[in-house]
Write a protein that holds these residues in place. Sequence first.
Motif, PDB file in Angstrom:
ATOM      1  N   ARG A   7       0.847  -1.200   0.000  1.00 39.28           N
ATOM      2  CA  ARG A   7       0.000   0.000   0.000  1.00 39.28           C
ATOM      3  C   ARG A   7       0.880   1.247   0.000  1.00 39.28           C
ATOM      4  O   ARG A   7       2.048   1.208   0.385  1.00 39.28           O
ATOM      5  N   TRP A   8       0.285   2.355  -0.393  1.00 37.44           N
ATOM      6  CA  TRP A   8       1.037   3.617  -0.392  1.00 37.44           C
ATOM      7  C   TRP A   8       1.468   3.991   1.031  1.00 37.44           C
ATOM      8  O   TRP A   8       2.523   4.583   1.237  1.00 37.44           O
ATOM      9  N   ALA A  64       9.144   4.691 -11.189  1.00 38.91           N
ATOM     10  CA  ALA A  64       7.900   3.984 -11.497  1.00 38.91           C
ATOM     11  C   ALA A  64       6.790   4.406 -10.529  1.00 38.91           C
ATOM     12  O   ALA A  64       5.627   4.548 -10.928  1.00 38.91           O
ATOM     13  N   LEU A  65       7.137   4.624  -9.279  1.00 40.16           N
ATOM     14  CA  LEU A  65       6.136   5.064  -8.303  1.00 40.16           C
ATOM     15  C   LEU A  65       5.651   6.472  -8.603  1.00 40.16           C
ATOM     16  O   LEU A  65       4.463   6.781  -8.465  1.00 40.16           O
ATOM     17  N   ASN A  66       6.563   7.325  -9.041  1.00 43.40           N
ATOM     18  CA  ASN A  66       6.181   8.703  -9.377  1.00 43.40           C
ATOM     19  C   ASN A  66       5.200   8.744 -10.545  1.00 43.40           C
ATOM     20  O   ASN A  66       4.354   9.638 -10.624  1.00 43.40           O
ATOM     21  N   ASN A  72      -9.678  -2.265  -6.054  1.00 45.90           N
ATOM     22  CA  ASN A  72      -9.053  -3.212  -5.121  1.00 45.90           C
ATOM     23  C   ASN A  72      -7.658  -3.547  -5.625  1.00 45.90           C
ATOM     24  O   ASN A  72      -7.249  -3.097  -6.702  1.00 45.90           O
ATOM     25  N   ARG A  73      -6.944  -4.367  -4.871  1.00 49.16           N
ATOM     26  CA  ARG A  73      -5.589  -4.723  -5.293  1.00 49.16           C
ATOM     27  C   ARG A  73      -5.639  -5.624  -6.516  1.00 49.16           C
ATOM     28  O   ARG A  73      -6.625  -6.302  -6.780  1.00 49.16           O
ATOM     29  N   TRP A  74      -4.555  -5.643  -7.253  1.00 49.28           N
ATOM     30  CA  TRP A  74      -4.409  -6.494  -8.439  1.00 49.28           C
ATOM     31  C   TRP A  74      -4.314  -7.941  -7.970  1.00 49.28           C
ATOM     32  O   TRP A  74      -3.544  -8.261  -7.050  1.00 49.28           O
ATOM     33  N   SER A  75      -5.072  -8.825  -8.594  1.00 49.35           N
ATOM     34  CA  SER A  75      -5.036 -10.233  -8.207  1.00 49.35           C
ATOM     35  C   SER A  75      -3.782 -10.903  -8.761  1.00 49.35           C
ATOM     36  O   SER A  75      -3.190 -10.440  -9.741  1.00 49.35           O
ATOM     37  N   VAL A 134      -5.780   2.671  -2.110  1.00 48.47           N
ATOM     38  CA  VAL A 134      -4.833   2.469  -1.015  1.00 48.47           C
ATOM     39  C   VAL A 134      -3.729   1.509  -1.448  1.00 48.47           C
ATOM     40  O   VAL A 134      -2.611   1.549  -0.910  1.00 48.47           O
ATOM     41  N   PHE A 135      -4.039   0.629  -2.427  1.00 45.56           N
ATOM     42  CA  PHE A 135      -3.049  -0.312  -2.937  1.00 45.56           C
ATOM     43  C   PHE A 135      -2.237   0.329  -4.057  1.00 45.56           C
ATOM     44  O   PHE A 135      -2.759   1.123  -4.844  1.00 45.56           O
TER      45      PHE A 135
END
Length: 336
Positions: free
Chosen positions: A202-203, A233-235, A252-255, A242-243
Amino acid sequence: MAKRELPKHIYRQKNGLYFQRRGWPSLKLANEFGTPEFWMEYADILAGKEMPKRVTSRNFAALVADYRKSPRYRRLKPRTALDYDKYLEFFLSIMSDANPANMKRKDVIRLRDTNAEKIYFANYSLRVLRVLMEHCVDLGWRETNPAKGVQEFKTEKAEREPWPYELLEVYRSTCALGTRERLVMELCVGTGQRIGDVLEMRWSDIQEGGFVVKQNKTSKELWVPILPELQAALNAASRHSVFILTNERGTNRWSYRGASQAVRKVREAIGALKYDIHSWRYNAACELVEAGCGDDLVASVTGQSPAMVQHYTKKVRQKIRAIQAQQKRTEQKRNV
């Protein structure tokens, strides 16, 4: 009232009379002993009218149900539990009513050999059956585990290797900054963590210029500084969840399946099917060794045991040592 005055299988409890017989469900009687209604109800029970089905408690269906309630099952990681469930359902589909106490070693071998053409399925089903039958022993339903000691099929397993540097650069040039495919690769290589832990990031896990990680498999807690390639890559990534890695809708988060399929498409396109997602963890460990890090420094990033650090980096370590050996050899000849 003494028990001997009551008919067979009838017992008085604090809250009334109960019919209790081995292999039958316990049943509370509605009528008081001695009345005509009682004797009619008792006769109906014995005739099977009150309880049309006898209970066979010691079958595979009951064993699987009890195992799923046990600490042994509840301690499994979520993904492992999902894998186990596939094989538990397979057992239920072929022998739900069978008594596990009657299973013999030859039955286990026959079950394994029936799936000989599907080696992975055969071996994994044997592992799950071994655990299930150990639970059967723990329940006291049998004395020994018939699956213990039964050998799995031998397979020629290819040794996993890190992505070659050139191929990793091709991947980067194919997947632009801002794409999930690029971000998942930079997270795996940059932090050295398993894909399951990366997908959970999460961030809010970014603290003091690094990722705070609690590994699902080992429960180890790490703080891993962010490399420049990963920071870029994050920038470029979207922050609407939140993920860090999200599904297409960003809800939601990537499966794991979604990430695996997306990365496979890139691997097919660039000719990298030999190297998978988990190989990126090898890249992280090997890059650390090539940078001159000892096993303790490698483990401080990857969270691996000393034995696993050695395993992941044995080829690059041999190459480095061979270069050093040959340089010493050349120097010796010059001196002579």
